[in-house]
Design a protein around this motif. Structure first.
Motif, mmCIF file in Angstrom:
data_model
loop_
_atom_site.group_PDB
_atom_site.id
_atom_site.type_symbol
_atom_site.label_atom_id
_atom_site.label_comp_id
_atom_site.label_asym_id
_atom_site.label_seq_id
_atom_site.Cartn_x
_atom_site.Cartn_y
_atom_site.Cartn_z
ATOM 1 N N GLU A 1 -33.983 11.260 -15.414
ATOM 2 C CA GLU A 1 -32.730 11.110 -14.871
ATOM 3 C C GLU A 1 -31.582 11.873 -15.674
ATOM 4 O OE1 GLU A 1 -30.008 7.001 -15.671
ATOM 5 O OE2 GLU A 1 -31.901 7.013 -16.266
ATOM 6 N N LEU A 2 -30.919 12.542 -15.079
ATOM 7 C CA LEU A 2 -29.771 13.268 -15.471
ATOM 8 C C LEU A 2 -28.721 12.332 -15.917
ATOM 9 C CD1 LEU A 2 -29.999 16.188 -13.000
ATOM 10 C CD2 LEU A 2 -30.710 16.026 -15.031
ATOM 11 N N THR A 3 -28.268 12.348 -17.022
ATOM 12 C CA THR A 3 -26.883 11.723 -17.554
ATOM 13 C C THR A 3 -26.128 12.481 -18.110
ATOM 14 O OG1 THR A 3 -28.111 11.390 -19.809
ATOM 15 C CG2 THR A 3 -28.625 9.629 -18.332
ATOM 16 N N LYS A 4 -24.946 12.073 -17.851
ATOM 17 C CA LYS A 4 -23.650 12.860 -18.514
ATOM 18 C C LYS A 4 -23.799 13.262 -20.073
ATOM 19 C CE LYS A 4 -20.285 11.451 -15.030
ATOM 20 N NZ LYS A 4 -18.957 10.765 -14.866
ATOM 21 N N GLU A 5 -24.617 12.383 -20.685
ATOM 22 C CA GLU A 5 -24.525 12.291 -22.112
ATOM 23 C C GLU A 5 -25.473 13.348 -22.486
ATOM 24 O OE1 GLU A 5 -25.037 9.005 -20.356
ATOM 25 O OE2 GLU A 5 -22.917 8.554 -21.062
ATOM 26 N N ALA A 6 -26.657 13.265 -21.640
ATOM 27 C CA ALA A 6 -27.648 14.436 -22.001
ATOM 28 C C ALA A 6 -27.043 15.702 -21.833
ATOM 29 C CB ALA A 6 -28.991 14.228 -21.287
ATOM 30 N N ILE A 7 -26.199 15.763 -20.615
ATOM 31 C CA ILE A 7 -25.663 17.029 -20.377
ATOM 32 C C ILE A 7 -24.620 17.506 -21.409
ATOM 33 C CG2 ILE A 7 -24.328 18.199 -18.619
ATOM 34 C CD1 ILE A 7 -25.552 16.309 -16.515
ATOM 35 N N LEU A 8 -23.768 16.621 -21.952
ATOM 36 C CA LEU A 8 -22.931 16.825 -23.036
ATOM 37 C C LEU A 8 -23.630 17.202 -24.236
ATOM 38 C CD1 LEU A 8 -20.233 14.014 -22.244
ATOM 39 C CD2 LEU A 8 -20.070 16.501 -21.937
ATOM 40 N N GLU A 9 -24.751 16.722 -24.536
ATOM 41 C CA GLU A 9 -25.511 17.129 -25.749
ATOM 42 C C GLU A 9 -25.990 18.426 -25.597
ATOM 43 O OE1 GLU A 9 -25.929 15.650 -28.781
ATOM 44 O OE2 GLU A 9 -24.643 14.312 -28.055
ATOM 45 N N LYS A 10 -26.435 19.055 -24.507
ATOM 46 C CA LYS A 10 -26.913 20.363 -24.141
ATOM 47 C C LYS A 10 -25.877 21.242 -24.293
ATOM 48 C CE LYS A 10 -30.274 23.235 -22.944
ATOM 49 N NZ LYS A 10 -31.074 23.566 -23.797
ATOM 50 N N LEU A 11 -24.347 20.883 -23.904
ATOM 51 C CA LEU A 11 -23.406 21.609 -23.920
ATOM 52 C C LEU A 11 -22.756 21.834 -25.150
ATOM 53 C CD1 LEU A 11 -21.474 20.688 -20.389
ATOM 54 C CD2 LEU A 11 -22.791 22.734 -21.104
ATOM 55 N N LYS A 12 -23.184 20.893 -26.176
ATOM 56 C CA LYS A 12 -22.820 21.227 -27.533
ATOM 57 C C LYS A 12 -23.360 22.231 -28.067
ATOM 58 C CE LYS A 12 -21.597 16.444 -28.549
ATOM 59 N NZ LYS A 12 -22.108 15.251 -29.326
ATOM 60 N N ILE B 1 -31.625 22.477 -18.273
ATOM 61 C CA ILE B 1 -31.952 20.913 -18.126
ATOM 62 C C ILE B 1 -32.925 20.620 -17.180
ATOM 63 C CG2 ILE B 1 -30.972 18.663 -18.121
ATOM 64 C CD1 ILE B 1 -28.456 19.873 -19.053
ATOM 65 N N PRO B 2 -34.195 20.015 -17.403
ATOM 66 C CA PRO B 2 -35.119 19.654 -16.614
ATOM 67 C C PRO B 2 -34.297 18.943 -15.449
ATOM 68 C CG PRO B 2 -36.151 19.279 -18.414
ATOM 69 C CD PRO B 2 -34.491 19.782 -18.704
ATOM 70 N N GLY B 3 -34.676 19.242 -14.011
ATOM 71 C CA GLY B 3 -34.168 18.158 -13.110
ATOM 72 C C GLY B 3 -33.033 18.926 -12.304
ATOM 73 N N VAL B 4 -32.245 19.568 -13.054
ATOM 74 C CA VAL B 4 -30.864 20.371 -12.592
ATOM 75 C C VAL B 4 -31.278 21.368 -11.544
ATOM 76 C CG1 VAL B 4 -28.763 21.584 -12.972
ATOM 77 C CG2 VAL B 4 -29.520 19.909 -14.555
ATOM 78 N N LYS B 5 -30.747 21.044 -10.200
ATOM 79 C CA LYS B 5 -30.893 21.911 -9.082
ATOM 80 C C LYS B 5 -29.957 23.107 -9.229
ATOM 81 C CE LYS B 5 -34.530 19.858 -7.264
ATOM 82 N NZ LYS B 5 -35.551 19.836 -8.329
#
Length: 114
Positions: A15-26, A82-86
């Motif tokens: 599940e791609l969440t905004k929170e997980a993406i923001l953590e990666k962008l940190k 991020i796994p799952g991002v196309k």
């Protein structure tokens, strides 16, 4: 064969969440300031689309920032890790212009701005 099938299912089921993406962008640090793009307040909008494309609308601290292309590419690369991002779509905007008020409260304290 079973491992390949499990890995394929895992990447589909993530599940791609905004929170997980923001953590990666940190992990993307502005080298001139030493603060990540999230806590610096450069990320204006983030959307996970149905086709697993991640859309990021972001800005720079100044329109003439010499690291603009580097930061845009770094954000794109982190999203694609991020796994799952196309795919990743990164849009640059200066509306509204960035101001120091966009820095997170935590980093304002660390930078001595509070």
């Amino acid at each position: 064969m079973a491992d390949e099938k499990t890995n394929a299912q895992t990447s589909k089921d993530v599940e791609l969440t905004k929170e997980a993406i923001l953590e990666k962008l940190k992990e993307v640090i502005d080298p001139e300031i030493g603060v990540d793009v999230v806590n610096l307040g450069l990320i204006y909008e983030l959307e996970v689309r149905e086709d697993k494309t991640v859309y990021v609308k972001m800005t720079m601290t100044t329109p003439g920032c010499p690291l603009t292309m580097w930061l845009l590419k770094a954000v794109e690369e982190k999203v694609l890790e991020i796994p799952g991002v196309k795919d990743a779509e990164i849009e640059l905007t200066f509306d509204p212009p960035w101001t120091p008020e966009r820095i997170s409260e935590d980093f304002k304290r660390k930078l001595g701005l509070m």
